[in-house]
Scaffold this active site. Structure first.
Site, mmCIF file in Angstrom:
data_model
loop_
_atom_site.group_PDB
_atom_site.id
_atom_site.type_symbol
_atom_site.label_atom_id
_atom_site.label_comp_id
_atom_site.label_asym_id
_atom_site.label_seq_id
_atom_site.Cartn_x
_atom_site.Cartn_y
_atom_site.Cartn_z
ATOM 1 N N ASP A 1 -10.102 6.700 1.224
ATOM 2 C CA ASP A 1 -9.612 5.853 0.132
ATOM 3 C C ASP A 1 -10.605 4.721 -0.162
ATOM 4 O O ASP A 1 -10.213 3.573 -0.385
ATOM 5 C CB ASP A 1 -8.238 5.276 0.481
ATOM 6 C CG ASP A 1 -7.481 4.792 -0.758
ATOM 7 O OD1 ASP A 1 -7.799 5.268 -1.869
ATOM 8 O OD2 ASP A 1 -6.590 3.942 -0.609
ATOM 9 N N GLY B 1 0.824 -1.198 0.000
ATOM 10 C CA GLY B 1 0.000 0.000 0.000
ATOM 11 C C GLY B 1 0.854 1.241 0.000
ATOM 12 O O GLY B 1 2.020 1.218 -0.380
ATOM 13 N N GLY B 2 0.257 2.344 0.443
ATOM 14 C CA GLY B 2 0.947 3.616 0.359
ATOM 15 C C GLY B 2 2.165 3.708 1.252
ATOM 16 O O GLY B 2 3.120 4.401 0.927
ATOM 17 N N LYS C 1 0.623 -5.776 8.803
ATOM 18 C CA LYS C 1 1.050 -4.639 7.992
ATOM 19 C C LYS C 1 2.298 -4.034 8.613
ATOM 20 O O LYS C 1 2.309 -3.650 9.784
ATOM 21 C CB LYS C 1 -0.042 -3.587 7.871
ATOM 22 C CG LYS C 1 0.350 -2.447 6.928
ATOM 23 C CD LYS C 1 -0.850 -1.604 6.538
ATOM 24 C CE LYS C 1 -0.464 -0.580 5.482
ATOM 25 N NZ LYS C 1 -1.620 0.212 5.021
ATOM 26 N N VAL D 1 1.773 -5.653 3.296
ATOM 27 C CA VAL D 1 0.854 -6.493 4.059
ATOM 28 C C VAL D 1 1.197 -7.955 3.801
ATOM 29 O O VAL D 1 1.384 -8.367 2.650
ATOM 30 C CB VAL D 1 -0.613 -6.213 3.670
ATOM 31 C CG1 VAL D 1 -1.559 -7.076 4.502
ATOM 32 C CG2 VAL D 1 -0.941 -4.735 3.869
#
Length: 734
Positions: free
Chosen positions: A158, A49-50, A69, A54
């Site tokens: 998001d 992800g950003g 994460k 994960v």
């Protein structure tokens, strides 16, 4: 089966003050299967992800599979945002939100959450098999999850199909609060104009760094839109292209992309997607109730999208177009009346009715064709210079005995005939505009349209005069400055052209063609930084503008950035594969890289597109010459010269091969013919002079080499030293 956290989308970041977009890179290696992270046993990587990665992992202490994460970026802002993510998720306890387990900072910042067995909503959308009732049931669960988050003071920021997992039991789970924001926090890391989220789903105010509760509703609407149409709301090749559309363009109504969409569900979707936050639903609770009313066939708040809405939106977006159309329709209506009156004079009533009826039918059909094309056109400002739009109208002018000569319609006839490309039509159009201008010398549009016609006949000074007059009468039309800039280019006044393109951009900063043309001229002037800036802006404004990519390719080649140049040319070709010289230019860059097989492939492709264009044959001859295959090189040079017998450089290249093969007479013939066609060609004099020396014709050689020096040949310094030796040889011959 994919995990809920298997989301490969990257987070887009936009800083309003800096004005740039960036994407997180896959810069970190995965933890290997079987390794430990703290007490957690790693099974596999699920996605990035950003801010982190994960993993599916096993917690031996709790004896359960979990999603782990791990933050990978050491940037302090990201670490603090990661902490806020864990704090945000920890506050939320809802059946449709993934459960948070624990947070830690050893051996690295991380948190754990429940591992969900299911499929992302994005996968279900791609399969195109969801029934509307099932979709609405899933979406209502997401509404309830978001309402819970909002009541807890948390924005998601998001929401998108990839962040919704649907279990096999039909339960929806909302994931990834990595961009969550505490509504009431005063120390938020993003309160200085940074927008976080995935561009395709971001609300206009979120792009500008001011998200609120209704921004999440917009993202929900974008998710619903994708579920109904199987595509994102806006399409584009770059983030900036998408963002410009979000800020300026209304979405295409879903039923135009999928005719099976229920109009009531479409209405809910479009209300959620309103660019004005005040017109969206007030809350997810209200949106959930709306979807519930839809399920139970009760009245809803959202109004169905009608054809009038389409027309109203189109009129607001394109006031100039509809002003023109109003004039056009008024003119056509006047012509209809004109026909009826004209034919009342016919002696035969039967002939009168038949002729009038027939011409009115043609007129009606032409109007329908033109307006239907206008409805589907993306560039309405240019419709009156678009032959597809004018084609049915041209047919009417050609068929109607009245319109061919009627003085009342000189302006419209000049407009239509001027776009046909036929020389006689263009001459008639110029005559019509001459008459219109004589009657009304204060009309800037008449001068503008006549200037366009003079461009077509290559009467550039006349075109320049008309553009000057048009601009003097109305200095607010960007296209007039742009067109005058093109005339200055034709007249090789590049400074004046740049000035006009700059004025056009001052009037219309989104004029991507003006950015492109100005960038091209900066490139010619070797102001590469300015050129790169303009071309980048042109591409950002229109990611499908192939000419900008092609010019960018040339700029990068001039800068020696050959790999990047090939990439730009390749993009231009992918957008517009029918332009032969894009292949020739890319082939030239391959040639510079000594990738001759790739160059040859591009030149052959160019030949297939334009078999009568000599450039590809000349370029192919060069490749075979580099491969030392003189026979094939001569073959292609000869083909090129059959297509363009006055191409001096190709003739010189063939002459060199003849000379190397000992065919001196053929070489001399080629050199001499090249110099007849191009008397200022220094290379021609240099080559022929060398050949004359081989033939011991020193006097002719001396004359040629002096001409080469006078014209500034690159070997001038050496020739000056050898000319006295030639003069001595001539004296000895005597």
């Amino acid at each position: 089966m994919k995990s809920p956290q298997q989301d490969s989308d990257k987070t887009t970041r936009f800083d309003v003050k800096k004005g740039f977009y960036a994407r997180e890179q896959d810069a970190y290696s995965s933890l290997n299967k079987g390794s430990y992270f703290g007490r957690y046993l790693i099974n596999r990587e699920l996605g990035r992800g950003g801010m982190g990665i994960v993993y599916e992992a096993y917690d031996p202490q709790m004896q359960r599979v979990i999603a782990l994460k791990v933050i990978m970026n050491k940037d302090l802002g990201d670490r603090e945002r990661f902490l806020k993510e864990s704090q945000a998720v920890a506050q939320l306890n809802h059946a449709n939100i993934v459960r948070f387990y624990e947070f830690g900072d050893f051996p690295q910042l991380h948190f754990t959450m429940e591992y969900i067995h299911g499929l992302p909503l994005s996968n279900l959308i791609k399969d195109r098999r969801m029934k509307p009732n099932f979709l609405v049931t899933i979406l209502r669960q997401i509404c309830q999850a978001c309402e819970h988050a909002h009541r807890s003071g948390i924005l998601h920021r998001d929401i998108k199909p990839a962040n919704v997992i649907v279990t096999k039991e039909g339960q929806a789970k909302l994931l990834d609060f990595g961009l969550a924001k505490n509504i009431h926090a005063q120390d938020d890391l993003t309160n200085t104009g940074e927008a976080l989220g995935t561009a395709y789903y971001m609300a206009p105010e979120q792009l500008q760094g001011n998200p609120n509760k209704r921004s999440d509703i917009y993202s929900f609407g974008a998710t619903l839109y994708e579920a109904l149409t199987w595509r994102t709301v806006y399409q584009g090749t770059t983030n900036i292209n998408i963002i410009v559309q979000i800020l300026e363009k209304p979405p295409i109504p879903p039923h135009q992309l999928n005719p099976e969409v229920c109009p009531y569900l479409e209405a809910i979707c479009l209300k959620a997607l309103s660019r004005n936050p005040a017109r969206r639903y007030e809350s997810f609770r209200q949106l959930d109730q709306e979807l519930k009313n839809y399920q139970h066939k009760r009245p809803i708040l959202a109004r169905k999208y009608t054809k009038w809405d389409t027309l109203s939106t189109m009129i607001k977006q394109h006031m100039l177009l509809f002003s023109f159309l109003a004039i056009f329709i008024t003119t056509v209506f006047g012509f209809s009346v004109f026909l009826v009156i004209a034919y009342e004079k016919l002696e035969s009533k039967e002939a009168q009715l038949q002729t009038t009826n027939q011409e009115l039918k043609h007129l009606n059909r032409a109007m329908i064709e033109a307006l239907d094309y206008a409805r589907h056109s993306e560039d309405h400002h240019e419709l009156f210079f678009d032959m597809h739009f004018l084609k049915p109208l041209k047919r009417i002018f050609q068929q109607s005995s009245q319109l061919k000569t009627a003085k009342e319609y000189e302006f419209l006839r000049g407009l239509v005939l001027g776009q046909t490309g036929d020389k006689e039509d263009i001459r008639q159009a110029i005559i019509d505009y001459n008459n219109v201008i004589a009657k009304d010398p204060g009309s800037p549009l008449s001068y503008y349209n006549r200037a366009l016609l003079y461009e077509k006949t290559k009467e550039y000074p006349k075109a320049l005069d008309d553009y000057n007059t048009s601009i003097r009468l109305n200095s607010g039309y960007a296209r007039a400055f742009y067109n005058r800039g093109r005339i200055h280019e034709e007249l090789e006044d590049h400074n004046a052209a740049i000035a006009d393109y700059t004025k056009a951009l001052a009037l219309n900063p989104r004029f991507y063609q003006a950015h492109h043309n100005r960038g091209r001229l900066y490139m010619v002037a070797k102001d590469y930084a300015q050129a790169a800036s303009d071309l980048k802006k042109a591409i950002a404004l229109n990611g499908e503008y192939h000419r900008a990519y092609a010019t960018q390719g040339e700029l990068l080649e001039r800068q020696g950035k050959l790999d990047a140049s090939i990439k730009s040319y390749s993009t231009a070709i992918s957008i517009k594969p029918s332009i032969y010289y894009y292949y020739i230019n890319r082939g030239y860059v391959y040639r510079l890289q000594k990738q001759l097989s790739f160059a040859l492939r591009d030149y052959q492709h160019a030949m297939r597109i334009e078999p009568d264009n000599y450039l590809a044959y000349t370029a192919t001859g060069v490749i075979y010459q580099m491969k030392n295959n003189s026979a094939k090189a001569v073959h292609y040079y000869t083909k090129a010269l059959k297509l363009n017998s006055r191409d001096a450089n190709t003739r010189l290249s063939r002459g060199i091969l003849f000379q190397l093969a000992g065919k001196m007479d053929k070489a001399l013939s080629d050199y001499s013919r090249a110099l007849r066609d191009d008397p200022q060609n220094a290379e021609g004099y240099y080559l022929r002079g060398g050949l004359y020396i081989q033939k011991t014709k020193f006097r002719q050689a001396l004359s040629d080499w002096k001409s080469a020096v006078k014209l500034g040949h690159v070997e001038s310094a050496r020739l000056r030293k050898e000319i006295p030796q030639l003069e001595e040889a001539i004296r000895q011959q005597k």
